[in-house]
Design an enzyme around this catalytic site. Structure first.
Site, short mmCIF file in Angstrom:
data_model
loop_
_atom_site.label_atom_id
_atom_site.label_comp_id
_atom_site.label_asym_id
_atom_site.label_seq_id
_atom_site.Cartn_x
_atom_site.Cartn_y
_atom_site.Cartn_z
N CYS A 124 0.82 -1.22 0.00
CA CYS A 124 0.00 0.00 0.00
C CYS A 124 0.84 1.27 0.00
CB CYS A 124 -0.94 0.01 1.20
SG CYS A 124 -2.11 -1.35 1.15
N HIS A 258 -3.42 7.40 1.91
CA HIS A 258 -3.80 6.05 1.47
C HIS A 258 -5.17 5.75 2.07
CE1 HIS A 258 -4.01 1.89 0.68
NE2 HIS A 258 -3.75 1.52 1.92
N ASN A 288 -10.05 -0.09 -0.40
CA ASN A 288 -8.59 0.01 -0.36
C ASN A 288 -8.03 -0.52 -1.68
OD1 ASN A 288 -5.87 -0.32 0.09
ND2 ASN A 288 -6.10 -1.29 2.10
#
Ligand code: UT7
Length: 331
Positions: A124, A258, A288
């Protein structure tokens, strides 16, 4: 850690000159997930802030989505693709071991000239890592113009019967074009990893990992442990990004985080004394999307006019590795 001082750059900065994004057409809602696993819209919304996520069609991959996002970024500023001198893809869901997704993207875009093209694997945090590497190429004077893409097809690495994981992720790609400039752009990057926490969030590679019985080919996450570490770590890193700069918290116009979990984002915003109105939020709509989430959010904030030229932006990300980082940038 990387933290270039603005005075170290010989007056040469890396500026974001365009962005583009792509989200697959298919949308999976929390109601759809209620029919697939034992979960509820109320649980997902309360614990994560996610309402929907986009899922790639069978013929879509990280590289195909990256190509659409990149073309959109090029078209926006009418830039000739042959001006690109470097391609970096941040992805943990590459189409193939090799060639890299960046090489596939070069081929799909029809970029004929020889150039460095490679993938960055930092889950990520991948987009922050890729931006930081690109910044080194540009500030050193090695190249002038680069394409950095975060692209993920997370839906292919998820066990769709594991409710702890499958409700969280989505697919998509976001691209940025970066160029050398004497006007302020990327101000600092901070990168970190702590491999001793590798077991908190991982996906084994069944082809190359040591042979063991019952090796799963899906994402494993100790969600609550990752959550606690993400909140603490991101709180510290956003403070560090400000402390090591010439700016104060109040100078940041937009936090572009993020997008893993609304509660994690709120905690980071709180550390910066920033109201949620100054945070670009896509988590409800995208879920996500790993390395794609920051460039997707950035493109959204720019496209809808919230992010304006001259704004001070802070990017931050945390994920598998564990790996995390931040970028402070004048847009
Ligand atoms: O981007 C990469 C980094 N990843 C992250 O940042 C993710 C970090 N973690 C998180 O976002 C959160 O930990 C989750 C959203 C994954 C989970 O939220 P939580 O508040 O930490 O919940 P939990 O894992 O402690 O689980 C609470 C309960 C458990 O039931 P029991 O043991 O209390 O009976 C879970 O089994 O919720 C249950 N649960 C669910 N219930 C309904 C777990 N997943 C679900 C689900 N639907 N989808």
């Amino acid at each position: 850690m990387l933290s270039p001082s603005p005075s170290d750059n010989n007056g040469r900065y890396t500026r974001i000159i365009s962005t583009g994004s792509y989200l697959p057409e298919k949308v999976l809602t929390n109601a759809d997930l209620e029919r697939m696993v034992s979960t509820s819209d109320a649980w997902i919304t309360e614990r994560t802030g996610i309402k929907r996520r986009h899922i790639a069609a069978d013929d879509e991959t990280s590289a195909t989505m990256a190509a659409v996002a990149a073309r959109r970024a090029l078209e926006k500023i009418n830039l000739d693709k042959n001006e690109i001198e470097l391609i970096i893809c941040a992805t943990c869901t590459p189409d193939s071991f090799f060639p890299s997704t960046a090489c596939l993207l070069q081929q799909k875009l029809g970029v004929q000239q020889k150039l460095p093209a490679f993938d960055v694997s930092a889950a990520c945090a991948g987009f922050i890592y890729a931006l930081s590497i690109c910044d080194q190429f540009i500030r050193s004077g090695t190249i002038k113009t680069a394409l950095v893409v975060g692209c993920e097809v997370m839906s292919r690495i998820i066990d769709w019967s594991d409710r702890k994981v499958c409700v969280l992720f989505g697919d998509g790609a976001g691209a940025v074009i970066l160029q050398a400039s004497d006007e302020c752009g990327i101000i600092s990057n901070h990168l970190y990893a702590q491999g001793q926490y590798k077991d908190l969030l991982y996906l084994n590679n069944s082809h190359t990992a040591a042979k063991k019985n019952n090796q799963s080919e899906y994402v494993h996450m100790q969600g609550h442990e990752v959550f606690k570490m993400a909140v603490n770590t991101l709180g510290a890193i956003v403070e560090e990004a400000i402390e090591k700069s010439d700016y104060e918290k109040k100078d940041i116009d937009w936090l572009v985080p993020h997008q893993a979990n609304l509660r994690i984002i709120k905690a980071a915003a709180k550390k910066l004394n920033m109201p949620l109105e100054r945070v670009i939020l896509t988590v409800a709509e995208h879920g996500n999307t790993s390395a794609a989430s920051i460039p997707l959010a950035l493109d959204q904030g720019i496209s809808d006019g919230r992010i304006q030229p001259g704004n001070l932006l802070l990017f931050e990300a945390f994920g598998g590795g564990l790996a995390w980082g931040s970028t402070l940038v004048r847009y």
